[in-house]
Design a protein around this motif. Structure first.
Motif, mmCIF file in Angstrom:
data_model
loop_
_atom_site.group_PDB
_atom_site.id
_atom_site.type_symbol
_atom_site.label_atom_id
_atom_site.label_comp_id
_atom_site.label_asym_id
_atom_site.label_seq_id
_atom_site.Cartn_x
_atom_site.Cartn_y
_atom_site.Cartn_z
ATOM 1 N N LYS A 33 0.827 -1.208 0.000
ATOM 2 C CA LYS A 33 0.000 0.000 0.000
ATOM 3 C C LYS A 33 0.859 1.255 0.000
ATOM 4 C CE LYS A 33 -4.194 -1.810 2.167
ATOM 5 N NZ LYS A 33 -5.133 -1.705 3.288
ATOM 6 N N LEU A 34 1.915 1.254 0.803
ATOM 7 C CA LEU A 34 2.792 2.418 0.851
ATOM 8 C C LEU A 34 3.492 2.629 -0.490
ATOM 9 C CD1 LEU A 34 4.369 2.036 4.412
ATOM 10 C CD2 LEU A 34 2.554 3.590 3.689
ATOM 11 N N SER A 35 3.860 1.545 -1.165
ATOM 12 C CA SER A 35 4.473 1.658 -2.490
ATOM 13 C C SER A 35 3.478 2.222 -3.499
ATOM 14 C CB SER A 35 4.977 0.289 -2.952
ATOM 15 O OG SER A 35 5.954 -0.219 -2.079
ATOM 16 N N ASP A 36 2.234 1.764 -3.405
ATOM 17 C CA ASP A 36 1.187 2.279 -4.280
ATOM 18 C C ASP A 36 0.946 3.762 -4.020
ATOM 19 O OD1 ASP A 36 -0.905 2.298 -6.134
ATOM 20 O OD2 ASP A 36 -2.382 1.884 -4.573
ATOM 21 N N MET A 37 0.971 4.156 -2.751
ATOM 22 C CA MET A 37 0.770 5.556 -2.403
ATOM 23 C C MET A 37 1.929 6.416 -2.904
ATOM 24 S SD MET A 37 -0.800 5.206 1.444
ATOM 25 C CE MET A 37 -1.155 6.945 1.602
ATOM 26 N N SER A 38 3.138 5.857 -2.858
ATOM 27 C CA SER A 38 4.293 6.598 -3.371
ATOM 28 C C SER A 38 4.152 6.856 -4.865
ATOM 29 C CB SER A 38 5.571 5.807 -3.085
ATOM 30 O OG SER A 38 6.697 6.468 -3.616
ATOM 31 N N TYR A 39 3.695 5.847 -5.608
ATOM 32 C CA TYR A 39 3.460 6.020 -7.035
ATOM 33 C C TYR A 39 2.335 7.025 -7.279
ATOM 34 C CZ TYR A 39 1.373 5.042 -11.590
ATOM 35 O OH TYR A 39 0.828 5.173 -12.839
ATOM 36 N N LYS A 40 1.272 6.927 -6.492
ATOM 37 C CA LYS A 40 0.133 7.835 -6.660
ATOM 38 C C LYS A 40 0.514 9.272 -6.320
ATOM 39 C CE LYS A 40 -3.257 6.660 -7.754
ATOM 40 N NZ LYS A 40 -3.943 6.582 -9.073
ATOM 41 N N ALA A 41 1.389 9.456 -5.333
ATOM 42 C CA ALA A 41 1.849 10.801 -4.992
ATOM 43 C C ALA A 41 2.609 11.427 -6.163
ATOM 44 C CB ALA A 41 2.729 10.756 -3.752
ATOM 45 N N GLN A 42 3.430 10.642 -6.841
ATOM 46 C CA GLN A 42 4.150 11.152 -8.011
ATOM 47 C C GLN A 42 3.187 11.480 -9.142
ATOM 48 O OE1 GLN A 42 6.790 12.910 -9.639
ATOM 49 N NE2 GLN A 42 7.774 11.601 -8.123
ATOM 50 N N GLU A 43 2.148 10.657 -9.293
ATOM 51 C CA GLU A 43 1.137 10.932 -10.315
ATOM 52 C C GLU A 43 0.382 12.218 -9.997
ATOM 53 O OE1 GLU A 43 -2.516 8.558 -12.589
ATOM 54 O OE2 GLU A 43 -1.717 7.828 -10.695
ATOM 55 N N ASN A 86 -7.519 20.123 -5.315
ATOM 56 C CA ASN A 86 -8.737 19.367 -5.011
ATOM 57 C C ASN A 86 -9.148 18.484 -6.183
ATOM 58 O OD1 ASN A 86 -9.081 20.369 -2.403
ATOM 59 N ND2 ASN A 86 -10.265 22.120 -3.103
ATOM 60 N N SER A 87 -9.042 19.033 -7.382
ATOM 61 C CA SER A 87 -9.393 18.266 -8.573
ATOM 62 C C SER A 87 -8.487 17.051 -8.732
ATOM 63 C CB SER A 87 -9.290 19.156 -9.811
ATOM 64 O OG SER A 87 -9.556 18.429 -10.987
ATOM 65 N N ALA A 88 -7.204 17.228 -8.449
ATOM 66 C CA ALA A 88 -6.258 16.116 -8.570
ATOM 67 C C ALA A 88 -6.635 14.980 -7.629
ATOM 68 C CB ALA A 88 -4.844 16.610 -8.269
ATOM 69 N N GLU A 89 -6.968 15.318 -6.387
ATOM 70 C CA GLU A 89 -7.330 14.266 -5.438
ATOM 71 C C GLU A 89 -8.674 13.629 -5.790
ATOM 72 O OE1 GLU A 89 -8.136 13.622 -0.656
ATOM 73 O OE2 GLU A 89 -6.710 15.149 -1.323
ATOM 74 N N GLN A 90 -9.608 14.462 -6.235
ATOM 75 C CA GLN A 90 -10.926 13.932 -6.601
ATOM 76 C C GLN A 90 -10.820 12.922 -7.735
ATOM 77 O OE1 GLN A 90 -13.869 14.396 -5.114
ATOM 78 N NE2 GLN A 90 -14.480 16.527 -5.084
ATOM 79 N N ARG A 91 -9.967 13.218 -8.715
ATOM 80 C CA ARG A 91 -9.927 12.417 -9.930
ATOM 81 C C ARG A 91 -8.952 11.236 -9.857
ATOM 82 N NH1 ARG A 91 -12.162 14.459 -14.319
ATOM 83 N NH2 ARG A 91 -10.611 13.606 -15.735
ATOM 84 N N LEU A 92 -7.928 11.343 -9.054
ATOM 85 C CA LEU A 92 -6.871 10.323 -9.050
ATOM 86 C C LEU A 92 -6.854 9.433 -7.815
ATOM 87 C CD1 LEU A 92 -3.895 12.408 -10.487
ATOM 88 C CD2 LEU A 92 -5.492 10.939 -11.709
ATOM 89 N N MET A 93 -7.553 9.829 -6.749
ATOM 90 C CA MET A 93 -7.477 9.050 -5.521
ATOM 91 C C MET A 93 -8.790 8.438 -5.045
ATOM 92 S SD MET A 93 -4.795 11.305 -3.266
ATOM 93 C CE MET A 93 -4.973 10.193 -1.861
ATOM 94 N N ARG A 220 5.753 11.741 0.094
ATOM 95 C CA ARG A 220 6.015 13.014 -0.584
ATOM 96 C C ARG A 220 6.471 12.786 -2.018
ATOM 97 N NH1 ARG A 220 8.013 13.948 4.711
ATOM 98 N NH2 ARG A 220 6.962 15.693 5.743
ATOM 99 N N ALA A 221 6.156 13.757 -2.874
ATOM 100 C CA ALA A 221 6.596 13.739 -4.265
ATOM 101 C C ALA A 221 6.644 15.168 -4.782
ATOM 102 C CB ALA A 221 5.665 12.888 -5.126
#
Length: 301
Positions: A33-43, A86-93, A220-221
């Motif tokens: 999960k932490l690895s997935d979150m690291s990738y998602k943070a970069q995205e 806000n849009s980034a979190e709404q659409r990607l997370m 962080r990213a």
């Protein structure tokens, strides 16, 4: 000797299960999960920075916008940093199978249902909705280039010359004549910070990841982009751009040039036909065309 060794395999199995296998069963999902979150943070960081190539910032220093822009006319597409985050979190997370479509609520504060990851201990989520946007930042800085410093000096000098030309043309000159109306603070840097609460994540009565991460772990990213906000703008915006960047358009459509051409045309009539080929920004009409198969050129009917 056989009675002394009896039960040794069972003891080794218990030690292996309790000390290694159970620990792997707990740590593997967490690390995944932490690895997935690291990738998602970069995205998120890349998406947020990229959005600045579409929208101008509605807040900040006055030189973040080209000098010819007047937001009162309503042809400038603008978005605040908070809206983009806000849009980034709404659409990607979101915890959804498909990406959310663009809607009026796209820039709203993320809701409690907007959670991508789930924490498996005591029902605690890995991260709360809205935390990424609240803890992240999108800042614009002066573009790190000597060319922009030279551009600033040039615009200051030509601005003085332009004032004199406006007096000669009785105030009919273009304010941006001889200017390169380009924003100099359009280098955007994104810092995405996704907090991961781990307070209740315990194993054996102690914090799962040790005392150092007992309260909070942050993912962080960072990203950066040299943006100008051209993509989402109107035809009027592009026309203003060509007035300042294309030499032919800058001269041909300036009222001062009309005065000069008329005066010289009195002595040399052919000078009235001088054309600097201004750039036309009108969109292509939705009409049928006739194409010449020999030359490859197509013409509107």
């Amino acid at each position: 000797m056989e009675r002394d060794c009896r039960g040794q395999a069972m003891a080794e199995f218990v030690v292996m299960t309790a000390g290694c296998l159970l620990l792997l069963f707990v740590l593997v999902p967490v690390v995944a999960k932490l690895s997935d979150m690291s990738y998602k943070a970069q995205e998120l960081a890349r998406y947020t920075a990229w959005e600045r190539t579409v929208w101008y910032n509605s807040f900040g220093a006055s030189d973040t916008l080209p000098s010819q822009i007047d937001t009162k006319d309503g042809y400038l597409a603008i978005r605040s940093d908070a809206d983009i985050l806000n849009s980034a979190e709404q659409r990607l997370m979101p915890f959804e199978a498909t990406t959310r479509s663009f809607s009026a609520t796209d820039i709203d504060q993320p809701t409690a249902s907007n959670k991508l990851w789930r924490w498996t201990h005591s029902g605690q989520s890995m991260t709360a909705a809205g935390s990424a946007a609240a803890n992240s930042s999108l800042k614009n800085e002066k573009t790190p280039s000597l060319a922009y410093d030279v551009l600033g000096v040039y615009n200051d000098v030509m601005g003085t010359v332009n004032k004199a030309l406006k007096v000669i043309s009785f105030g009919k000159g273009d304010d941006d004549f001889l200017q390169i109306a380009h924003p100099t603070h359009n280098f955007y840097k994104t810092a995405v910070d996704i907090p991961v609460p781990l307070t209740n994540g315990q194993f054996g009565g102690k914090p799962l990841l040790g005392d150092a991460f007992a309260n909070q772990l942050n993912i962080r990213a960072n990203s950066a982009v040299l943006a100008d906000g051209w993509v989402a703008q109107s035809e009027e915006h592009f026309r203003e751009k060509t007035d300042d960047f294309v030499l032919g358009t800058l001269i041909q459509e300036n009222p001062l040039w009309g005065v000069v051409r008329s005066v010289i045309g009195i002595f040399e009539p052919s000078f009235k036909d001088v054309n600097f080929a201004p750039v036309n920004t009108k969109p292509m009409p939705d009409k049928e065309v006739n194409c010449n198969v020999t030359t490859g050129f197509c013409y509107f009917k």
